[in-house]
Design an enzyme around this catalytic site. Structure first.
Site, PDB file in Angstrom:
ATOM      1  N   GLU A 196       0.904  -0.932   0.012  1.00  0.00           N
ATOM      2  CA  GLU A 196      -0.026   0.085   0.057  1.00  0.00           C
ATOM      3  C   GLU A 196       0.781   1.154   0.018  1.00  0.00           C
ATOM      4  O   GLU A 196       1.912   1.206   0.530  1.00  0.00           O
ATOM      5  CB  GLU A 196      -0.735   0.048   1.096  1.00  0.00           C
ATOM      6  CG  GLU A 196      -1.543   1.240   1.339  1.00  0.00           C
ATOM      7  CD  GLU A 196      -2.636   1.479   2.352  1.00  0.00           C
ATOM      8  OE1 GLU A 196      -2.636   0.612   3.541  1.00  0.00           O
ATOM      9  OE2 GLU A 196      -3.755   2.035   2.527  1.00  0.00           O
ATOM     10  N   CYS A 240      -6.393   1.620   3.131  1.00  0.00           N
ATOM     11  CA  CYS A 240      -7.506   2.749   3.123  1.00  0.00           C
ATOM     12  C   CYS A 240      -7.256   3.435   1.718  1.00  0.00           C
ATOM     13  O   CYS A 240      -8.123   4.117   1.321  1.00  0.00           O
ATOM     14  CB  CYS A 240      -7.061   3.519   4.281  1.00  0.00           C
ATOM     15  SG  CYS A 240      -7.615   2.796   5.726  1.00  0.00           S
ATOM     16  N   ASN A 299     -12.075  -2.764   0.960  1.00  0.00           N
ATOM     17  CA  ASN A 299     -11.119  -3.031   1.999  1.00  0.00           C
ATOM     18  C   ASN A 299     -11.585  -3.427   3.260  1.00  0.00           C
ATOM     19  O   ASN A 299     -11.668  -4.574   3.564  1.00  0.00           O
ATOM     20  CB  ASN A 299     -10.064  -1.914   2.050  1.00  0.00           C
ATOM     21  CG  ASN A 299      -9.181  -1.814   3.017  1.00  0.00           C
ATOM     22  OD1 ASN A 299      -8.841  -2.953   3.218  1.00  0.00           O
ATOM     23  ND2 ASN A 299      -8.837  -0.597   3.868  1.00  0.00           N
ATOM     24  N   GLU A 300     -11.830  -2.107   4.148  1.00  0.00           N
ATOM     25  CA  GLU A 300     -12.401  -2.591   5.410  1.00  0.00           C
ATOM     26  C   GLU A 300     -13.802  -1.727   5.857  1.00  0.00           C
ATOM     27  O   GLU A 300     -14.068  -0.919   6.266  1.00  0.00           O
ATOM     28  CB  GLU A 300     -11.573  -1.800   6.384  1.00  0.00           C
ATOM     29  CG  GLU A 300     -10.154  -2.657   6.753  1.00  0.00           C
ATOM     30  CD  GLU A 300      -9.297  -2.083   7.938  1.00  0.00           C
ATOM     31  OE1 GLU A 300      -9.446  -0.761   8.361  1.00  0.00           O
ATOM     32  OE2 GLU A 300      -8.355  -2.632   8.229  1.00  0.00           O
TER      33      GLU A 300
HETATM   34  O1  AHR Z   1      -2.040  -0.998   7.337  1.00  0.00           O
HETATM   35  C1  AHR Z   1      -2.493   0.052   7.438  1.00  0.00           C
HETATM   36  C2  AHR Z   1      -3.732   0.454   7.321  1.00  0.00           C
HETATM   37  O2  AHR Z   1      -4.640  -0.429   8.165  1.00  0.00           O
HETATM   38  C3  AHR Z   1      -4.627   0.018   6.096  1.00  0.00           C
HETATM   39  O3  AHR Z   1      -4.599   0.660   5.317  1.00  0.00           O
HETATM   40  C4  AHR Z   1      -5.997  -0.338   6.373  1.00  0.00           C
HETATM   41  O4  AHR Z   1      -6.784  -1.635   5.804  1.00  0.00           O
HETATM   42  C5  AHR Z   1      -5.892  -0.913   7.971  1.00  0.00           C
HETATM   43  O5  AHR Z   1      -6.807  -0.335   8.675  1.00  0.00           O
END
Ligand code: AHR
Length: 650
Positions: free
Chosen positions: A45, A239, A370-371
């Site tokens: 990321e 994120c 993602n989340e």
């Molecule tokens: O790994 C960092 C962040 O942690 C990621 O972007 C997110 O998916 C999680 O909350």
């Protein structure tokens, strides 16, 4: 008084150990379950300047002048006596996706122009060559360009001139060799001879990139990934997929094609934390979806893209796309499959072929969201699921269970996604080492016939989520290793797992801990990196049941696999205590006395041991050989350790 208690406890432990030594029986006569030999992967990321300013080797920050503050990263610079003016212009740009460019009006023949500060400075290595390029046009006079590599205080390390500038945009290049190594240098681009020059897409790359690709990757960082031998690579988030608002989400279509046409967006981590502000953090997409698929291919890792599902980050705006707009998000997912796998004469396959890869990339999995949590996610996932399964039934879909590994949102997601027959569910956990030790049996209880699990993000936190003082120490890494034995034993349910985050720039991080730390020239793996490496380098394709008997409170964990093609039994043992433990190993007659086993041990002088730029190899695996003397034998597992033993079997 206190001391007496401790001594008594230790004595009790020693007596208990002497009375009943721990045993690990590898039940080689029993059949295990088939597992994914590529289950240990990586998650890349763009956080902590991991991509722009990190593995993507571009050294110029804001090279296209598209940051909202278009001169961010640039300052006026001149040789003694040089005068003039710098400004941002937009009248006739090189293309509409890249509307801003720099104008330098030099009022004398003395060098005048700009300096770029790079990403927390620019690292120059003596002996290396640096390739400069820019879109340039002369607007008045007969100017030339003087390109300089300099130290932070302006000492010139290398200098080259570019003459004969044309009146139309044209790419100009030169190459420079610095006469010294500096970690935080600068790039000067100066007009000489007087006149007005306009510049865009100003770029500086180390000549040596990974696999020698122009505009490619930092070799040390890419090599650290290659050394892991990752089974898959999750990308781009995290994120950043979601964006704080939908306008800032990661859209794969704007990350492919010619560099100057890729549309920059603000990085989700730019203003995420007041304590670690990064106002200069944007995504240039120089490392876009084509480069991602190419890196997967180079690493031998299965691609696992994660796409926005029509929801912005729920920790930020939580903005939802309108129902009428969702079709475009779903279409983007369908088009990505065609970009990766379609024939070279399909609409999106042709774009891949035009970038130099006519052969399909062989995409087999796609993550949606993602989340995310709540009904809004389930409704959106269902639409993606229907469209993707109708057109590409062979693609496995990864749905998400939210940011936490338990709780109301998690339970809700699982029940709904089970009904929808999601193939794989992405679970995340950032927690104390105690959570990882306590959860080694989590998947023993999972339904064998439901969706499979991708543990897409995890790391053990010595403090708490978002704490600035989380440490990358051996104790945390050992807790992760203990927990990973539980994932491996349950490899029929847990198909993949990846640590998060992967990279962090020592002067630009937002989130701790990580797998790999780097500065502008150096990098090192943390103890957690070596845990991932030991697992990913020593997988297996079928589990072998393990029976572990140890005293109450012993932090001893084990998993075993068979690597059928290699004819090897692989045993992983974790000792999470501060003292060595003698264990009777019984391999069920799978190996014979006289044979030798390979042993890899990751340990350190204490649970607090860490790697650093000063001591990058303080905690790394040590390889040794073990001579088998009898079918059952005693082995001493070091304190705070992960040990991998590889036995040739009959
Ligand atoms: O790994 C960092 C962040 O942690 C990621 O972007 C997110 O998916 C999680 O909350």
């Amino acid at each position: 008084m206190k001391e007496t208690v401790i001594v008594t406890l230790l004595a009790t432990q020693v007596l208990a150990q002497a009375a009943a030594p721990a045993t690990i029986t590898v039940q080689t006569d029993q059949s295990g379950v088939a597992i994914n030999p590529g289950m240990w992967g990586i998650f890349l990321e763009d956080i902590n300047f991991g991509v722009d300013g990190g593995i993507y080797a571009e050294l110029v920050k804001n090279r296209s002048f598209e940051f909202p503050d278009a001169l961010m990263g640039w300052t006026e610079r001149a040789h003694a006596g040089g005068v003039g003016k710098i400004s941002i212009a937009t009248e006739t740009p090189i293309n509409a996706a890249n509307p801003h460019y720099l104008r330098i009006e030099s009022a004398s023949s003395v060098a005048f122009g700009v300096a770029n500060e790079g990403f927390r400075g620019i690292g120059f290595q003596t002996g290396e060559r640096y390739d400069f390029s820019a879109q340039v046009r002369a607007r008045s006079g007969s100017p030339g360009l003087l390109v300089e590599l300099v130290t932070a205080d302006g000492r010139v390390l290398a200098q080259e001139k570019i003459e004969k500038l044309s009146a139309n945009w044209a790419i100009k290049k030169t190459s420079l060799q610095p006469n010294a190594t500096v970690n935080q240098g600068r790039l000067n681009v100066l007009v000489v001879g007087g006149g007005t020059v306009e510049l865009d897409m100003v770029s500086l790359f180390p000549h040596h990139t990974w696999k020698h690709r122009p505009g490619g990757l930092r070799p040390d960082l890419a090599q650290l990934l290659a050394d892991l031998k990752p089974g898959f690579m999750r990308f781009p988030g995290g994120c950043v997929v979601e964006g704080s608002k939908l306008a800032n989400r990661f859209q794969w279509k704007t990350t492919i094609g010619p560099m100057a046409e890729r549309k920059l967006v603000i990085n989700r981590w730019n203003d995420a934390f007041a304590t670690r502000p990064a106002p200069d953090y944007f995504q240039s997409f120089g490392f876009g979806f084509f480069e991602y698929f190419q890196l997967c291919e180079d690493l031998g890792a299965a691609p696992l893209p994660i796409l926005n599902c029509g929801m912005a980050c729920q920790f930020n705006s939580g903005e939802l796309c309108q129902p009428a707009e969702l079709g475009q998000y779903v279409q983007d997912a369908l088009d990505l499959v065609e970009f990766a796998n379609g024939p070279a004469d399909s609409a999106w396959g042709a774009k891949r072929a035009a970038m130099g890869h006519a052969k399909p990339f062989g995409l087999k999995m796609l993550g949606i969201g993602n989340e995310q949590w709540g009904q809004a996610y389930i409704d959106r996932y269902a639409k993606f699921h229907a469209a993707l399964k109708a057109k590409y039934p062979e693609i496995k879909l990864v749905a998400c269970a939210g940011p936490a590994p338990e709780g109301e949102h998690f339970q809700f997601a699982w029940s709904k996604l089970r009904e929808l027959q999601a193939d794989i569910i992405d679970e995340h956990s950032f927690a104390n080492p105690s959570w990882f030790f306590a959860n080694t049996h989590r998947y023993d209880r999972y339904d064998r016939n439901g969706p499979k699990v991708f543990f897409g993000e995890f790391s053990a936190l010595t403090d708490k989520t978002l704490s600035l003082t989380n440490l990358n120490n051996l104790g945390a890494a050992v807790a992760e290793a203990a927990w990973m034995t539980g994932l491996e034993r349950n490899g029929d349910v847990v198909r993949m797992a990846s640590y998060a985050p992967l990279f962090a720039h020592i002067d630009g991080w937002q989130w701790k801990p990580e797998l790999i730390w780097f500065d502008n020239l150096r990098s090192y793996g943390t103890p957690s990196y070596y845990v991932q490496k030991l697992f990913a380098n020593n997988p297996g394709d079928v589990t072998v049941p393990v029976n572990l008997a140890a005293a109450d409170g012993a932090k001893l964990y084990a998993s075993a696999t068979r690597a059928r093609a290699a004819g090897e039994l692989i045993l992983k043992v974790v000792n999470g205590t501060e003292t060595p433990v003698n264990v009777m190993l019984d391999l069920g007659g799978a190996t014979a006395p006289g044979r030798k086993a390979k042993v890899f041990t990751l340990t350190g002088d204490s649970a607090l041991a860490e790697n650093s730029f000063a001591e990058p190899t303080r905690v790394i695996p040590q390889e040794s050989k073990l001579e088998i003397t009898s079918p059952r034998f005693e082995y001493k597992f070091s304190a705070n350790s992960l040990t991998v033993l590889r036995f040739k079997i009959k």
